[in-house]
Design a protein around this motif. Structure first.
Motif, mmCIF file in Angstrom:
data_model
loop_
_atom_site.group_PDB
_atom_site.id
_atom_site.type_symbol
_atom_site.label_atom_id
_atom_site.label_comp_id
_atom_site.label_asym_id
_atom_site.label_seq_id
_atom_site.Cartn_x
_atom_site.Cartn_y
_atom_site.Cartn_z
ATOM 1 N N LYS A 136 0.832 -1.200 0.000
ATOM 2 C CA LYS A 136 0.000 0.000 0.000
ATOM 3 C C LYS A 136 0.870 1.254 0.000
ATOM 4 C CE LYS A 136 -4.009 0.102 0.781
ATOM 5 N NZ LYS A 136 -5.223 0.155 -0.073
ATOM 6 N N ILE A 137 1.919 1.246 0.810
ATOM 7 C CA ILE A 137 2.832 2.391 0.855
ATOM 8 C C ILE A 137 3.515 2.582 -0.491
ATOM 9 C CG2 ILE A 137 5.017 3.221 1.839
ATOM 10 C CD1 ILE A 137 4.110 2.012 4.516
ATOM 11 N N ASP A 138 3.980 1.499 -1.085
ATOM 12 C CA ASP A 138 4.631 1.586 -2.395
ATOM 13 C C ASP A 138 3.684 2.119 -3.459
ATOM 14 O OD1 ASP A 138 6.864 0.556 -1.201
ATOM 15 O OD2 ASP A 138 6.717 -1.446 -2.087
ATOM 16 N N ALA A 139 2.417 1.683 -3.390
ATOM 17 C CA ALA A 139 1.427 2.150 -4.358
ATOM 18 C C ALA A 139 1.168 3.643 -4.200
ATOM 19 C CB ALA A 139 0.125 1.362 -4.194
ATOM 20 N N LEU A 140 1.113 4.118 -2.967
ATOM 21 C CA LEU A 140 0.905 5.544 -2.728
ATOM 22 C C LEU A 140 2.069 6.355 -3.284
ATOM 23 C CD1 LEU A 140 -0.473 5.524 0.942
ATOM 24 C CD2 LEU A 140 -1.754 5.811 -1.168
ATOM 25 N N CYS A 141 3.284 5.902 -3.008
ATOM 26 C CA CYS A 141 4.463 6.625 -3.499
ATOM 27 C C CYS A 141 4.493 6.681 -5.028
ATOM 28 C CB CYS A 141 5.728 5.979 -2.967
ATOM 29 S SG CYS A 141 5.938 6.133 -1.180
ATOM 30 N N SER A 142 4.031 5.610 -5.664
ATOM 31 C CA SER A 142 4.057 5.554 -7.134
ATOM 32 C C SER A 142 3.090 6.537 -7.768
ATOM 33 C CB SER A 142 3.750 4.129 -7.613
ATOM 34 O OG SER A 142 2.415 3.780 -7.342
ATOM 35 N N VAL A 143 2.083 6.984 -7.030
ATOM 36 C CA VAL A 143 1.126 7.971 -7.573
ATOM 37 C C VAL A 143 1.349 9.352 -6.962
ATOM 38 C CG1 VAL A 143 -0.619 6.256 -8.149
ATOM 39 C CG2 VAL A 143 -0.663 7.322 -5.884
ATOM 40 N N GLY A 144 2.510 9.551 -6.342
ATOM 41 C CA GLY A 144 2.878 10.878 -5.863
ATOM 42 C C GLY A 144 2.353 11.257 -4.495
ATOM 43 N N ILE A 145 1.950 10.266 -3.698
ATOM 44 C CA ILE A 145 1.508 10.536 -2.325
ATOM 45 C C ILE A 145 2.629 10.074 -1.388
ATOM 46 C CG2 ILE A 145 -0.200 10.048 -0.528
ATOM 47 C CD1 ILE A 145 -2.246 9.582 -2.722
ATOM 48 N N PRO A 146 3.420 11.005 -0.854
ATOM 49 C CA PRO A 146 4.559 10.612 -0.013
ATOM 50 C C PRO A 146 4.103 10.051 1.333
ATOM 51 C CG PRO A 146 4.273 12.978 0.027
ATOM 52 C CD PRO A 146 3.304 12.468 -0.991
ATOM 53 N N VAL A 147 4.908 9.147 1.873
ATOM 54 C CA VAL A 147 4.606 8.504 3.153
ATOM 55 C C VAL A 147 5.804 8.658 4.076
ATOM 56 C CG1 VAL A 147 4.062 6.328 4.328
ATOM 57 C CG2 VAL A 147 3.058 6.818 2.069
ATOM 58 N N VAL A 148 5.537 9.095 5.302
ATOM 59 C CA VAL A 148 6.553 9.153 6.353
ATOM 60 C C VAL A 148 6.112 8.213 7.468
ATOM 61 C CG1 VAL A 148 7.673 10.583 8.102
ATOM 62 C CG2 VAL A 148 7.260 11.506 5.816
ATOM 63 N N THR A 149 6.976 7.303 7.866
ATOM 64 C CA THR A 149 6.652 6.404 8.970
ATOM 65 C C THR A 149 7.103 7.040 10.283
ATOM 66 O OG1 THR A 149 8.739 5.211 8.620
ATOM 67 C CG2 THR A 149 6.760 4.308 7.588
#
Length: 338
Positions: A136-149
């Protein structure tokens, strides 16, 4: 100082293309984007701060926060950091949406989907360490939604950055404290939170590594309480009953209050060394009583605040975080320095 016009001329593209790269709006050939980014880095381009403020206000950014640990008082301070930063970002027309779940894979996936349905542009998350969350995190990053844990990390995910303790080193510190605070044969019961939370398992690994050279210290058993005080009470009571040789405990997560109640009720408190993490009110209470020898703290307020600052800067200006791993300070507290 370089301008967008100069960057565009050097890259052989329009100013609009450079603007799309700077603001992560996509629709740019990957090779062209790479070339533009190289030029930006070479020229040390810095966006105009006044323009950044105006641009951010126009973007109407939404940031999502997904936290684990419903009922764990540690996250009260994390949430305080989230709310404080959210007030600041509101001045830039940026809103923050928050979801908190139990230690449940499905609950976390549902929370992420709910925030996406509300149109978040970036996500801060204390992730459940599972391949479904990683995907899910990888999919978000691929569409330009950055994720910070935050607070805990996830293995091999494309997240932008991590904010929290170096949990392996934290576990090593707990092992060092156990060596310093005990004598003779030491038999340790470990009470952890969840096998699916990386910070819990890494703390155990660091602790085990730290005591490996000490033949007098041995881990007897490990149990998981999902940060639940009632479960922690029963599991600690069971450990004490089944393993009368246990004379030390390491609590890697929540449930400290329940576990300490069980130790106290066993009448073995005076002979038991207890090391914990964090300084919630009930932990402070048992430190003042003398039952907990030491606790290892990890700046929860900063863990709530900094991920939102990183996401906002990245989305508003394209600024990358100064470090991929933003480790917070580790503080060791004993009764005398509460």
């Amino acid at each position: 100082m370089a301008t967008i016009k100069e960057i565009a001329a050097l890259a052989g593209v329009s100013r609009g293309t450079v603007d799309r790269v700077l603001n992560h709006r996509g629709d740019v050939n990957p090779q062209t984007e790479e070339k533009i980014l190289e030029i930006i880095q070479a020229l040390d381009y810095k966006p105009n701060k006044a323009g950044i403020v105006l641009a951010a206000q126009k973007k109407n950014l939404k940031l999502g926060v997904v936290l684990l640990g419903v009922g764990n008082p540690f996250f009260d301070d994390v949430l305080a950091g989230v709310h404080e930063k959210a007030k600041e970002l509101a001045g830039y027309n940026c809103s923050v949406l928050i979801k908190q779940t139990e230690y449940s894979l499905q609950q976390q996936l549902d929370a992420i989907d709910a925030l996406l349905a509300e149109g978040v542009n970036g996500l801060a998350i204390s992730p459940y360490n599972d391949s479904a969350v990683r995907k899910k995190i990888d999919a978000l990053c691929s569409v330009g939604i950055p994720v910070v844990t935050l607070n805990t990390d996830i293995e091999n995910a494309r997240r932008l950055s991590y904010v929290g303790s170096n949990f392996y080193r934290s576990g090593e510190a707990a092992g060092g404290l156990m060596r310093l605070m005990t004598k003779g044969e030491v038999r340790v019961g470990i009470v952890s939170g969840s096998q699916n939370i990386l910070c819990h398992t890494e703390r155990i690994a660091g602790f085990a590594h730290s005591i490996a050279a000490c033949p007098n210290i041995r881990i007897v058993d490990t149990v998981n309480n999902n940060d639940d005080d009632s479960v922690s009470y029963e599991l600690t009571k069971k450990l004490l009953s089944e393993h009368p040789e246990i004379n030390a405990f390491y609590f890697t997560a929540g449930g400290v209050y329940g576990g300490c109640r069980a130790i106290e009720a066993s009448a073995r408190a005076i002979d038991t060394t207890v090391i914990t993490n964090d300084l919630v009110p009930t932990t402070r209470e048992y430190m003042e009583k003398g039952l907990i020898a030491a606790t290892i703290c990890q700046q929860p307020f900063q863990q709530g605040s900094l991920p939102l600052a990183i996401l906002f800067s990245y989305l508003a200006t394209g600024e990358m975080p100064a470090s991929e791993n933003n480790y917070v300070d580790v503080e060791i507290r004993i009764r005398e320095n509460l």
